[in-house]
Design a protein around this motif. Structure first.
Motif, PDB file in Angstrom:
ATOM      1  N   SER A  53     -12.212  27.304 -15.600  1.00 26.88           N
ATOM      2  CA  SER A  53     -12.499  26.477 -14.419  1.00 26.88           C
ATOM      3  C   SER A  53     -13.805  25.694 -14.527  1.00 26.88           C
ATOM      4  CB  SER A  53     -12.537  27.358 -13.161  1.00 26.88           C
ATOM      5  OG  SER A  53     -13.561  28.326 -13.261  1.00 26.88           O
ATOM      6  N   ARG A  54     -14.580  25.883 -15.603  1.00 23.23           N
ATOM      7  CA  ARG A  54     -15.842  25.162 -15.753  1.00 23.23           C
ATOM      8  C   ARG A  54     -15.581  23.729 -16.207  1.00 23.23           C
ATOM      9  NH1 ARG A  54     -18.484  29.748 -19.603  1.00 23.23           N
ATOM     10  NH2 ARG A  54     -18.542  31.467 -18.084  1.00 23.23           N
ATOM     11  N   VAL A  55     -15.944  22.780 -15.378  1.00 22.43           N
ATOM     12  CA  VAL A  55     -15.700  21.373 -15.702  1.00 22.43           C
ATOM     13  C   VAL A  55     -16.605  20.904 -16.837  1.00 22.43           C
ATOM     14  CG1 VAL A  55     -15.765  19.013 -14.817  1.00 22.43           C
ATOM     15  CG2 VAL A  55     -14.891  20.875 -13.368  1.00 22.43           C
ATOM     16  N   GLN A  56     -17.860  21.313 -16.806  1.00 19.40           N
ATOM     17  CA  GLN A  56     -18.810  20.859 -17.823  1.00 19.40           C
ATOM     18  C   GLN A  56     -18.468  21.452 -19.196  1.00 19.40           C
ATOM     19  OE1 GLN A  56     -22.903  21.634 -16.873  1.00 19.40           O
ATOM     20  NE2 GLN A  56     -23.684  20.312 -18.483  1.00 19.40           N
ATOM     21  N   ASP A  57     -18.427  20.582 -20.202  1.00 11.44           N
ATOM     22  CA  ASP A  57     -18.145  20.978 -21.590  1.00 11.44           C
ATOM     23  C   ASP A  57     -16.788  21.683 -21.722  1.00 11.44           C
ATOM     24  OD1 ASP A  57     -20.606  19.980 -22.488  1.00 11.44           O
ATOM     25  OD2 ASP A  57     -21.628  21.850 -21.949  1.00 11.44           O
ATOM     26  N   HIS A  58     -15.847  21.336 -20.879  1.00  7.10           N
ATOM     27  CA  HIS A  58     -14.512  21.925 -20.964  1.00  7.10           C
ATOM     28  C   HIS A  58     -13.768  21.283 -22.135  1.00  7.10           C
ATOM     29  CE1 HIS A  58     -10.523  23.325 -19.870  1.00  7.10           C
ATOM     30  NE2 HIS A  58     -11.071  24.102 -18.965  1.00  7.10           N
ATOM     31  N   LEU A  59     -13.197  22.097 -22.997  1.00  5.81           N
ATOM     32  CA  LEU A  59     -12.604  21.580 -24.229  1.00  5.81           C
ATOM     33  C   LEU A  59     -11.450  20.621 -23.949  1.00  5.81           C
ATOM     34  CD1 LEU A  59     -12.878  21.669 -27.276  1.00  5.81           C
ATOM     35  CD2 LEU A  59     -11.383  23.671 -27.322  1.00  5.81           C
ATOM     36  N   ILE A  60     -10.658  20.885 -22.936  1.00  5.94           N
ATOM     37  CA  ILE A  60      -9.548  19.981 -22.608  1.00  5.94           C
ATOM     38  C   ILE A  60     -10.082  18.623 -22.179  1.00  5.94           C
ATOM     39  CG2 ILE A  60      -7.641  19.537 -21.010  1.00  5.94           C
ATOM     40  CD1 ILE A  60      -7.096  22.526 -20.931  1.00  5.94           C
ATOM     41  N   LEU A  61     -11.036  18.615 -21.249  1.00  6.67           N
ATOM     42  CA  LEU A  61     -11.562  17.356 -20.728  1.00  6.67           C
ATOM     43  C   LEU A  61     -12.393  16.621 -21.771  1.00  6.67           C
ATOM     44  CD1 LEU A  61     -12.536  18.344 -17.079  1.00  6.67           C
ATOM     45  CD2 LEU A  61     -10.491  17.134 -17.878  1.00  6.67           C
ATOM     46  N   THR A  62     -13.181  17.364 -22.556  1.00  9.25           N
ATOM     47  CA  THR A  62     -13.983  16.726 -23.606  1.00  9.25           C
ATOM     48  C   THR A  62     -13.080  16.023 -24.615  1.00  9.25           C
ATOM     49  OG1 THR A  62     -15.738  18.376 -23.378  1.00  9.25           O
ATOM     50  CG2 THR A  62     -15.664  17.140 -25.434  1.00  9.25           C
ATOM     51  N   THR A  63     -12.010  16.697 -25.024  1.00 10.25           N
ATOM     52  CA  THR A  63     -11.073  16.099 -25.977  1.00 10.25           C
ATOM     53  C   THR A  63     -10.394  14.874 -25.368  1.00 10.25           C
ATOM     54  OG1 THR A  63     -10.665  18.284 -26.955  1.00 10.25           O
ATOM     55  CG2 THR A  63      -9.075  16.556 -27.445  1.00 10.25           C
ATOM     56  N   TYR A  64      -9.962  14.983 -24.126  1.00 12.56           N
ATOM     57  CA  TYR A  64      -9.339  13.865 -23.408  1.00 12.56           C
ATOM     58  C   TYR A  64     -10.251  12.642 -23.404  1.00 12.56           C
ATOM     59  CZ  TYR A  64      -8.335  11.243 -19.068  1.00 12.56           C
ATOM     60  OH  TYR A  64      -8.114  10.268 -18.135  1.00 12.56           O
ATOM     61  N   GLU A  65     -11.504  12.835 -23.057  1.00 10.10           N
ATOM     62  CA  GLU A  65     -12.443  11.717 -22.992  1.00 10.10           C
ATOM     63  C   GLU A  65     -12.745  11.148 -24.374  1.00 10.10           C
ATOM     64  OE1 GLU A  65     -15.443  12.013 -19.449  1.00 10.10           O
ATOM     65  OE2 GLU A  65     -15.344  13.993 -20.402  1.00 10.10           O
ATOM     66  N   GLU A  66     -12.938  12.027 -25.361  1.00  8.67           N
ATOM     67  CA  GLU A  66     -13.274  11.556 -26.706  1.00  8.67           C
ATOM     68  C   GLU A  66     -12.145  10.739 -27.321  1.00  8.67           C
ATOM     69  OE1 GLU A  66     -16.333  15.158 -28.031  1.00  8.67           O
ATOM     70  OE2 GLU A  66     -14.299  15.079 -28.858  1.00  8.67           O
ATOM     71  N   LYS A  73     -10.112   3.043 -24.495  1.00  6.56           N
ATOM     72  CA  LYS A  73      -9.337   3.106 -23.256  1.00  6.56           C
ATOM     73  C   LYS A  73     -10.179   3.799 -22.183  1.00  6.56           C
ATOM     74  CE  LYS A  73      -5.018   1.892 -24.679  1.00  6.56           C
ATOM     75  NZ  LYS A  73      -4.040   1.041 -23.977  1.00  6.56           N
ATOM     76  N   PRO A  74      -9.992   3.450 -20.911  1.00  3.76           N
ATOM     77  CA  PRO A  74     -10.750   4.123 -19.858  1.00  3.76           C
ATOM     78  C   PRO A  74     -10.282   5.561 -19.676  1.00  3.76           C
ATOM     79  CG  PRO A  74      -9.125   2.635 -18.910  1.00  3.76           C
ATOM     80  CD  PRO A  74      -9.120   2.378 -20.383  1.00  3.76           C
ATOM     81  N   ALA A  75     -11.236   6.468 -19.490  1.00  3.77           N
ATOM     82  CA  ALA A  75     -10.919   7.881 -19.251  1.00  3.77           C
ATOM     83  C   ALA A  75     -10.980   8.125 -17.744  1.00  3.77           C
ATOM     84  CB  ALA A  75     -11.897   8.783 -19.992  1.00  3.77           C
ATOM     85  N   PHE A  76      -9.838   7.966 -17.064  1.00  3.35           N
ATOM     86  CA  PHE A  76      -9.799   8.169 -15.625  1.00  3.35           C
ATOM     87  C   PHE A  76     -10.142   9.619 -15.283  1.00  3.35           C
ATOM     88  CE2 PHE A  76      -6.519   4.935 -16.594  1.00  3.35           C
ATOM     89  CZ  PHE A  76      -7.052   3.856 -15.886  1.00  3.35           C
ATOM     90  N   PRO A  77     -10.898   9.866 -14.210  1.00  5.39           N
ATOM     91  CA  PRO A  77     -11.119  11.253 -13.772  1.00  5.39           C
ATOM     92  C   PRO A  77      -9.783  11.929 -13.435  1.00  5.39           C
ATOM     93  CG  PRO A  77     -12.644   9.772 -12.674  1.00  5.39           C
ATOM     94  CD  PRO A  77     -11.647   8.905 -13.381  1.00  5.39           C
ATOM     95  N   LEU A  78      -9.688  13.193 -13.764  1.00  3.06           N
ATOM     96  CA  LEU A  78      -8.464  13.953 -13.538  1.00  3.06           C
ATOM     97  C   LEU A  78      -8.755  15.217 -12.732  1.00  3.06           C
ATOM     98  CD1 LEU A  78      -6.870  13.847 -17.124  1.00  3.06           C
ATOM     99  CD2 LEU A  78      -6.368  12.329 -15.196  1.00  3.06           C
ATOM    100  N   ALA A  79      -7.790  15.596 -11.922  1.00  4.04           N
ATOM    101  CA  ALA A  79      -7.815  16.899 -11.258  1.00  4.04           C
ATOM    102  C   ALA A  79      -6.820  17.794 -11.995  1.00  4.04           C
ATOM    103  CB  ALA A  79      -7.433  16.766  -9.791  1.00  4.04           C
ATOM    104  N   LEU A  80      -7.319  18.868 -12.591  1.00  9.08           N
ATOM    105  CA  LEU A  80      -6.477  19.772 -13.373  1.00  9.08           C
ATOM    106  C   LEU A  80      -6.197  21.065 -12.618  1.00  9.08           C
ATOM    107  CD1 LEU A  80      -8.025  19.624 -16.979  1.00  9.08           C
ATOM    108  CD2 LEU A  80      -6.391  18.050 -15.902  1.00  9.08           C
TER     109      LEU A  80
END
Length: 307
Positions: A53-66, A73-80
């Motif tokens: 549940s930690r948003v900061q440095d989350h591997l899923i979100l970090t990979t998505y953005e990278e 491409k723009p990295a739209f904010p997501l609610a997971l």
């Protein structure tokens, strides 16, 4: 907009002699649901929910953005919303599943036209080896190699017959870099040839459903002898008698968890009780989880979620 959903299985790599080359998918999953939002957020349940549940440095979100940044491409904010069934950092492919989830989100929301080979290749580059990523995406048993900058060749199949599995999962985690650090820089030709022979026989055993062949094909000379010092469950269970219902014992990934192939003709609960008794005798603690080889990987749910 309808949410995007994907389900990715846990995996067990190396399988004894098939070091950095083969893995199988397990019947535990990481399920992710994602929607575009005004800000990044995560609601997590299941195992290790505090970490998930930690948003900061989350591997899923970090990979998505990278991935999206690299594709301009723009990295739209997501609610997971995350539901996780397998432990993190225990040799069950949690990082490969998280990276594949992030890549799948980038491909979907970024409208990237990526093939499965490209998706697996991207995850393999980030994991530095392709076995877990391949099995997680395809399901069944996967053999993979990286052959280009972001491409991976994968062969996979669903094993013939029934293959009951038992995982022994300790409390402690083992970072992959620590498990890598104890490996030698070079090996003898005899050790290399022995592992090639055993890994080929292992794949034949799974493909043919031959439990006797599998029991004689799990010997490894490349990583387990060196990692045993970091993974005490392995030496404690490797000499478990075959007549007690265990065909073979290997490290799951880099450890510290251990994967046991059980005899499908034995009574599974009795075998599990004998293993619990063995661990008590050796003064070791581990969670024992029964599972089997998952036939489907993340690709199947990705195709459904992208429609």
């Amino acid at each position: 907009m309808n949410p995007f959903r994907i389900s990715l299985p846990a995996t067990s790599a190396n399988l004894g002699p098939a070091f950095d080359a083969a893995a199988l998918a397990l019947e535990f999953s990481l399920r992710v649901e994602a929607r575009k939002a005004k800000r990044f957020s995560i609601v997590a349940s299941g195992r290790d929910s505090a970490i998930c549940s930690r948003v900061q440095d989350h591997l899923i979100l970090t990979t998505y953005e990278e991935v999206l940044q690299s594709e301009k491409k723009p990295a739209f904010p997501l609610a997971l919303t995350i539901a996780n069934e397998f432990p993190i950092g225990k040799g069950l492919g949690s990082s490969a599943a998280a990276r594949l989830a992030g890549i799948a989100l980038a491909v979907h929301f970024g409208k990237l036209r990526w093939s499965s080979s490209r998706i697996i290749g991207e995850a393999s580059q980030r994991e530095h080896h392709p076995d877990n990523a391949a099995a997680c995406w395809t399901g069944g048993v996967a053999v993979a190699r990286m052959y280009a900058e972001a491409e991976t060749q994968v062969g996979h199949f669903v094993p013939k017959g029934k293959w009951p599995l038992l995982l022994a999962i300790p409390d402690d985690v083992l970072p992959t870099e620590n498990a890598r650090a104890v490996l030698p820089d070079t090996y003898s030709r005899a050790d290399a040839v022995a592992n090639i022979q055993h890994s080929m026989l292992l794949l034949a055993a799974l493909f043919q459903g031959d439990k006797k062949l599998l029991a004689s094909s799990l010997a490894d000379r490349l990583h387990q002898p060196y990692r045993a010092q970091l993974c005490p469950l392995l030496p404690a269970l490797q000499d478990f008698p075959a007549k007690a219902g265990v065909l073979g014992v290997v490290l799951s990934g880099a450890g510290p968890s251990v994967l046991m192939f059980l005899d499908p003709e034995a009574q599974v609960e009795k075998t599990k009780a004998k293993i619990e008794a063995r661990l008590r005798e050796r003064g070791l603690k581990a969670e024992l989880l029964l599972t089997s080889i998952a036939k489907r990987g993340g690709e199947a749910s990705f195709l459904r979620g992208s429609r």
